[in-house]
Design a protein around this motif. Structure first.
Motif, PDB file in Angstrom:
ATOM      1  N   THR A  33     -12.278  -1.540   8.840  1.00  0.00           N
ATOM      2  CA  THR A  33     -11.071  -1.409   8.029  1.00  0.00           C
ATOM      3  C   THR A  33     -11.052  -2.552   7.021  1.00  0.00           C
ATOM      4  O   THR A  33     -11.328  -3.695   7.378  1.00  0.00           O
ATOM      5  CB  THR A  33      -9.809  -1.490   8.918  1.00  0.00           C
ATOM      6  N   ALA A  35      -8.717  -4.408   3.886  1.00  0.00           N
ATOM      7  CA  ALA A  35      -7.436  -4.565   3.204  1.00  0.00           C
ATOM      8  C   ALA A  35      -7.714  -5.053   1.790  1.00  0.00           C
ATOM      9  O   ALA A  35      -8.498  -5.988   1.590  1.00  0.00           O
ATOM     10  CB  ALA A  35      -6.550  -5.569   3.944  1.00  0.00           C
ATOM     11  N   THR A  36      -7.083  -4.385   0.822  1.00  0.00           N
ATOM     12  CA  THR A  36      -7.159  -4.786  -0.573  1.00  0.00           C
ATOM     13  C   THR A  36      -5.731  -4.901  -1.099  1.00  0.00           C
ATOM     14  O   THR A  36      -4.774  -4.619  -0.376  1.00  0.00           O
ATOM     15  CB  THR A  36      -7.959  -3.760  -1.406  1.00  0.00           C
ATOM     16  N   ARG A  38      -3.016  -3.650  -3.872  1.00  0.00           N
ATOM     17  CA  ARG A  38      -2.658  -2.608  -4.851  1.00  0.00           C
ATOM     18  C   ARG A  38      -2.197  -3.234  -6.172  1.00  0.00           C
ATOM     19  O   ARG A  38      -1.853  -4.419  -6.222  1.00  0.00           O
ATOM     20  CB  ARG A  38      -1.507  -1.755  -4.311  1.00  0.00           C
ATOM     21  N   PRO A  43      -0.119  -4.318  -0.004  1.00  0.00           N
ATOM     22  CA  PRO A  43      -1.407  -4.183   0.690  1.00  0.00           C
ATOM     23  C   PRO A  43      -1.862  -2.724   0.754  1.00  0.00           C
ATOM     24  O   PRO A  43      -1.049  -1.807   0.762  1.00  0.00           O
ATOM     25  CB  PRO A  43      -1.095  -4.706   2.094  1.00  0.00           C
ATOM     26  N   ARG A  44      -3.168  -2.521   0.771  1.00  0.00           N
ATOM     27  CA  ARG A  44      -3.755  -1.203   1.011  1.00  0.00           C
ATOM     28  C   ARG A  44      -4.797  -1.372   2.123  1.00  0.00           C
ATOM     29  O   ARG A  44      -5.627  -2.268   2.064  1.00  0.00           O
ATOM     30  CB  ARG A  44      -4.449  -0.673  -0.237  1.00  0.00           C
ATOM     31  N   SER A  46      -7.880   0.602   4.102  1.00  0.00           N
ATOM     32  CA  SER A  46      -8.797   1.733   3.950  1.00  0.00           C
ATOM     33  C   SER A  46      -9.908   1.635   4.977  1.00  0.00           C
ATOM     34  O   SER A  46     -10.323   0.535   5.346  1.00  0.00           O
ATOM     35  CB  SER A  46      -9.447   1.718   2.554  1.00  0.00           C
ATOM     36  N   SER A  61     -17.798   1.440  -2.452  1.00  0.00           N
ATOM     37  CA  SER A  61     -16.608   2.204  -2.795  1.00  0.00           C
ATOM     38  C   SER A  61     -17.065   3.461  -3.520  1.00  0.00           C
ATOM     39  O   SER A  61     -17.874   3.381  -4.445  1.00  0.00           O
ATOM     40  CB  SER A  61     -15.684   1.376  -3.688  1.00  0.00           C
ATOM     41  N   ARG A  66      -9.490   4.225  -4.766  1.00  0.00           N
ATOM     42  CA  ARG A  66      -8.483   3.211  -5.082  1.00  0.00           C
ATOM     43  C   ARG A  66      -8.920   1.822  -4.632  1.00  0.00           C
ATOM     44  O   ARG A  66      -8.601   0.828  -5.275  1.00  0.00           O
ATOM     45  CB  ARG A  66      -7.128   3.575  -4.452  1.00  0.00           C
ATOM     46  N   LYS A  67      -9.627   1.731  -3.507  1.00  0.00           N
ATOM     47  CA  LYS A  67     -10.026   0.397  -3.044  1.00  0.00           C
ATOM     48  C   LYS A  67     -10.963  -0.273  -4.042  1.00  0.00           C
ATOM     49  O   LYS A  67     -10.885  -1.475  -4.261  1.00  0.00           O
ATOM     50  CB  LYS A  67     -10.615   0.425  -1.642  1.00  0.00           C
ATOM     51  N   ASP A  70      -8.819  -1.485  -6.807  1.00  0.00           N
ATOM     52  CA  ASP A  70      -8.123  -2.680  -6.311  1.00  0.00           C
ATOM     53  C   ASP A  70      -9.023  -3.904  -6.431  1.00  0.00           C
ATOM     54  O   ASP A  70      -8.603  -4.964  -6.908  1.00  0.00           O
ATOM     55  CB  ASP A  70      -7.720  -2.518  -4.841  1.00  0.00           C
TER      56      ASP A  70
END
Length: 155
Positions: A33, A35-36, A38, A43-44, A46, A61, A66-67, A70
């Motif tokens: 997992t 975290a990036t 936005r 936070p996002r 993925s 990616s 989106r990541k 980001d």
């Protein structure tokens, strides 16, 4: 080491046993997992695959993801290993979990049959959380380029 990019091989050179423990946890399962951040600052989280190869930690990616957008806007990330429960009846047998935080550096196209963009990790922090040998306390090991390896125990 501060100011220069820190590759996974630098973690391995500075704290080889710790780096091996962290890598075993990450390599135990395919999916991780990430975290990036936005565009709005939130936070996002993925799902992602990551690879340790040639002294680097890399991840990709897919086109239009989106990541990836980001990471181009704000390269900070936190990568979390797969999280599994301790073995039933053997909490000391739990390998723990691990996290790597830093900045994503664009590294060209993903190779092979998969389309997408590859990123290399500029490592700012590596954390392993587990239990002591008796499974009586939580052990948190933290490595940073400027601070080296430290250990925190919590009962």
């Amino acid at each position: 080491m501060l100011g220069a990019m820190v590759a996974w091989k630098d973690v391995e050179a500075a704290a080889p046993e710790f780096a091996a423990r962290v890598r075993r946890i990450f390599d135990a399962h395919k999916h991780k997992t990430i975290a990036t951040i936005r565009a709005d600052g939130g936070p996002r989280i993925s799902g992602i695959e990551a690879e340790f190869a040639g002294g680097e930690l890399t991840f990709g990616s897919m086109p239009g993801a989106r990541k990836g957008a980001d990471l181009h806007r704000d390269p900070r990330f936190a990568l979390h290993s797969p999280s599994v429960d301790p073995p039933e009846g053997d909490p000391a047998g739990w390998a723990g979990d691990a996290k790597i935080a830093g900045r994503a550096v664009p590294a060209g196209e993903v190779g092979g049959d998969t389309e997408g963009e590859l990123f290399r990790a500029d490592v700012h922090e590596v954390v392993r959380t587990g239990l002591d040998d008796e499974a009586t306390m939580l052990v948190i090991e933290i490595w940073t380029p400027g601070g080296g390896l430290r250990r925190v125990e919590r009962a």
